[in-house]
Design an enzyme around this catalytic site. Structure first.
Site, PDB file in Angstrom:
ATOM      1  N   SER A   1       0.938  -1.233   0.020  1.00  0.00           N
ATOM      2  CA  SER A   1      -0.027   0.064  -0.034  1.00  0.00           C
ATOM      3  C   SER A   1       0.803   1.058  -0.202  1.00  0.00           C
ATOM      4  O   SER A   1       2.000   0.998   0.503  1.00  0.00           O
ATOM      5  CB  SER A   1      -0.891  -0.004   1.292  1.00  0.00           C
ATOM      6  OG  SER A   1      -1.497   1.434   1.499  1.00  0.00           O
TER       7      SER A   1
ATOM      8  N   TYR B   1      -1.552  -1.095  10.529  1.00  0.00           N
ATOM      9  CA  TYR B   1      -1.677  -1.346   8.957  1.00  0.00           C
ATOM     10  C   TYR B   1      -0.347  -0.946   8.544  1.00  0.00           C
ATOM     11  O   TYR B   1       0.025  -1.489   7.518  1.00  0.00           O
ATOM     12  CB  TYR B   1      -2.896  -0.373   8.322  1.00  0.00           C
ATOM     13  CG  TYR B   1      -3.324  -0.690   7.014  1.00  0.00           C
ATOM     14  CD1 TYR B   1      -3.963  -1.880   6.723  1.00  0.00           C
ATOM     15  CD2 TYR B   1      -2.698   0.059   6.119  1.00  0.00           C
ATOM     16  CE1 TYR B   1      -4.082  -1.983   5.203  1.00  0.00           C
ATOM     17  CE2 TYR B   1      -3.046  -0.204   4.719  1.00  0.00           C
ATOM     18  CZ  TYR B   1      -3.746  -1.292   4.207  1.00  0.00           C
ATOM     19  OH  TYR B   1      -4.006  -1.477   3.057  1.00  0.00           O
TER      20      TYR B   1
HETATM   21  P1  NAD Z   1     -11.318  -6.126   0.575  1.00  0.00           P
HETATM   22  O1  NAD Z   1     -11.601  -5.977   2.032  1.00  0.00           O
HETATM   23  O2  NAD Z   1     -12.349  -5.668  -0.493  1.00  0.00           O
HETATM   24  O3  NAD Z   1     -10.648  -7.417   0.346  1.00  0.00           O
HETATM   25  C1  NAD Z   1      -9.979  -8.143   0.923  1.00  0.00           C
HETATM   26  C2  NAD Z   1     -10.379  -9.674   0.690  1.00  0.00           C
HETATM   27  O4  NAD Z   1      -9.357 -10.424   1.683  1.00  0.00           O
HETATM   28  C3  NAD Z   1     -11.721 -10.038   1.261  1.00  0.00           C
HETATM   29  O5  NAD Z   1     -12.305 -11.060   0.220  1.00  0.00           O
HETATM   30  C4  NAD Z   1     -11.498 -10.536   2.734  1.00  0.00           C
HETATM   31  O6  NAD Z   1     -12.483 -11.827   2.781  1.00  0.00           O
HETATM   32  C5  NAD Z   1     -10.083 -11.243   2.483  1.00  0.00           C
HETATM   33  N1  NAD Z   1      -9.432 -11.631   3.782  1.00  0.00           N
HETATM   34  C6  NAD Z   1      -9.405 -10.708   4.724  1.00  0.00           C
HETATM   35  N2  NAD Z   1      -8.696 -11.382   5.807  1.00  0.00           N
HETATM   36  C7  NAD Z   1      -8.493 -12.757   5.348  1.00  0.00           C
HETATM   37  C8  NAD Z   1      -7.847 -13.818   5.916  1.00  0.00           C
HETATM   38  N3  NAD Z   1      -7.233 -13.614   7.378  1.00  0.00           N
HETATM   39  N4  NAD Z   1      -7.552 -14.940   5.235  1.00  0.00           N
HETATM   40  C9  NAD Z   1      -8.103 -14.925   4.123  1.00  0.00           C
HETATM   41  N5  NAD Z   1      -8.617 -13.808   3.437  1.00  0.00           N
HETATM   42  C10 NAD Z   1      -8.932 -12.830   4.218  1.00  0.00           C
HETATM   43  O7  NAD Z   1      -9.893  -5.284   0.329  1.00  0.00           O
HETATM   44  P2  NAD Z   1      -9.422  -4.721  -0.879  1.00  0.00           P
HETATM   45  O8  NAD Z   1      -9.605  -3.087  -0.891  1.00  0.00           O
HETATM   46  O9  NAD Z   1      -9.669  -5.448  -2.246  1.00  0.00           O
HETATM   47  O10 NAD Z   1      -7.561  -4.607  -0.711  1.00  0.00           O
HETATM   48  C11 NAD Z   1      -7.023  -5.879  -1.289  1.00  0.00           C
HETATM   49  C12 NAD Z   1      -5.454  -5.752  -0.732  1.00  0.00           C
HETATM   50  O11 NAD Z   1      -5.129  -4.311  -1.195  1.00  0.00           O
HETATM   51  C13 NAD Z   1      -5.094  -5.797   0.702  1.00  0.00           C
HETATM   52  O12 NAD Z   1      -3.973  -6.144   1.065  1.00  0.00           O
HETATM   53  C14 NAD Z   1      -5.276  -3.963   1.150  1.00  0.00           C
HETATM   54  O13 NAD Z   1      -4.382  -3.792   2.170  1.00  0.00           O
HETATM   55  C15 NAD Z   1      -4.690  -3.580  -0.093  1.00  0.00           C
HETATM   56  N6  NAD Z   1      -4.703  -2.205  -0.467  1.00  0.00           N
HETATM   57  C16 NAD Z   1      -6.198  -1.831  -0.943  1.00  0.00           C
HETATM   58  C17 NAD Z   1      -6.341  -0.345  -1.084  1.00  0.00           C
HETATM   59  C18 NAD Z   1      -7.558   0.217  -1.531  1.00  0.00           C
HETATM   60  O14 NAD Z   1      -7.688   1.149  -1.728  1.00  0.00           O
HETATM   61  N7  NAD Z   1      -8.623  -0.751  -1.812  1.00  0.00           N
HETATM   62  C19 NAD Z   1      -5.345   0.422  -1.152  1.00  0.00           C
HETATM   63  C20 NAD Z   1      -4.061   0.041  -0.953  1.00  0.00           C
HETATM   64  C21 NAD Z   1      -3.705  -1.434  -0.549  1.00  0.00           C
END
Ligand code: NAD
Length: 234
Positions: free
Chosen positions: A130, A143
Site C-alpha cells: 500500500s 496497517y
Molecule cells: P477487501 O476488503 O475488499 O478484500 C479483501 C479480501 O481479503 C476479502 O475478500 C476478505 O474476505 C479477504 N481476507 C481478509 N482477511 C483474510 C484472511 N485472514 N484470510 C483470507 N482472506 C482474508 O480489500 P481490498 O480493498 O480489495 O484490498 C486488497 C488488498 O489491497 C489488501 O491487502 C489491502 O491492504 C490492499 N490495498 C487496498 C487499497 C484500496 O484502496 N482498496 C489500497 C492499498 C492497498
C-alpha cells in the site's frame, strides 16, 4: 496461458476478485483463498481459510497441485484495515498482532509453501502492499507497519528465491472496490491521472510483473500519481 496456474489470496472481493476475473479471462487456472465462501468453476478452485494460519497456506498449495498440477504465480493480497479504529495508546496488542498476522505473516506463509513449486515452474510472486507503507493518516500504526513489512519482505524474497523466482510488490493508492461508487471532483483532481483507481488497474500491473523477466525485487506504486502531488490546505 494453457495450463498456467496462479494462486490469489483474498479473492472473494475487491482487488483480489478483480485479479481472479482478470487471470481467468487471460486463460489461467486460478486458485483463490479467502475466509469467505467462493463458488468453484471450471478453471477456478476455491479454498476457504484464514491466510494467517500456516495450515491454510499448506492446504491451498496442496489443493492447487492436486487440481491443476503446478503453481506458476502467487498474488498475496488478502488484507484487513483497521485505520482510524484505535489511537496508538489504546491499540490492544491482540489487534496489532491480528493485523500483522493477516497482512504480513500470511504473505510469508503463502510464499514459504508456494516457493518449492514456483522454483520448479520458474514462477513469480506479486505482493500487494500500500502507499501507506510510506505515508500515513493518524491511528494507522498496525496497517502501515504491516505494509512497510510487505515491501521489505518482497525484496528479501526476491534475493532468496532468485534467479528461479522473481518477486515484486505493488503499492496501490486509492482503489475503489464498491460497485457504482461516485467520487467528488476534488477527489479525482487529487490524482494526476484524473480518477480514483479500480481493481483492474492492479490486476493489469500484476500480470505485467508476473511476465516481466528482468524485473525483480521492486516496489511499484499504482496510485494515479496521488503520492507525487503536493496539496496545500488554505
Ligand atoms: P477487501 O476488503 O475488499 O478484500 C479483501 C479480501 O481479503 C476479502 O475478500 C476478505 O474476505 C479477504 N481476507 C481478509 N482477511 C483474510 C484472511 N485472514 N484470510 C483470507 N482472506 C482474508 O480489500 P481490498 O480493498 O480489495 O484490498 C486488497 C488488498 O489491497 C489488501 O491487502 C489491502 O491492504 C490492499 N490495498 C487496498 C487499497 C484500496 O484502496 N482498496 C489500497 C492499498 C492497498
Amino acid at each position: 496461458m494453457k495450463n498456467k496456474t496462479i494462486l490469489i489470496t483474498g479473492g472473494a472481493q475487491g482487488i483480489g476478485l478483480g485479479c481472479v476475473n482478470h487471470f481467468l479471462t487471460r486463460g489461467w487456472n486460478v486458485t483463490a483463498v479467502d475466509i469467505h465462501e467462493m463458488k468453484p468453476d471450471d478453471r477456478f478452485h476455491a479454498v476457504r481459510g484464514d491466510t494467517s494460519l500456516e495450515s491454510t497456506a499448506q492446504e491451498a498449495v496442496a489443493e492447487t497441485l492436486e487440481r491443476f498440477g503446478r503453481v506458476d504465480a502467487l498474488i498475496n493480497n488478502a488484507g484487513i484495515s483497521t485505520i482510524g479504529e484505535f489511537n496508538v495508546d489504546a491499540l490492544p496488542l491482540e489487534e496489532w498482532n491480528r493485523v500483522i498476522g493477516i497482512n504480513l505473516t500470511g504473505y510469508f506463509l503463502m510464499a514459504k509453501h508456494a516457493a518449492p513449486h514456483l522454483r520448479q515452474s520458474k514462477g513469480a510472486i506479486v505482493n500487494i502492499a500500500s502507499t501507506r507503507a510510506v505515508m500515513s493518516e493518524p491511528d494507522s500504526e498496525a496497517y502501515a507497519a504491516s505494509k512497510g513489512g510487505v515491501v521489505a519482505l518482497s525484496h528479501a524474497l526476491a534475493i532468496s528465491l532468485g534467479p528461479d523466482v522473481r518477486v515484486n510488490c505493488i503499492s496501490p493508492g486509492w482503489i475503489e472496490t464498491r460497485e457504482g461508487a461516485r467520487h467528488s471532483e476534488a477527489d479525482c483532481r487529487q490524482h494526476p491521472a484524473g480518477r480514483v483507481g479500480v481493481p483492474q488497474d492492479i490486476a493489469e500491473l500484476a500480470e505485467y510483473l508476473i511476465s516481466a523477466g528482468f524485473v525483480t525485487g521492486q516496489n511499484f506504486t499504482a496510485d494515479g500519481g496521488m503520492t507525487r502531488k503536493m496539496i496545500y490546505e488554505e
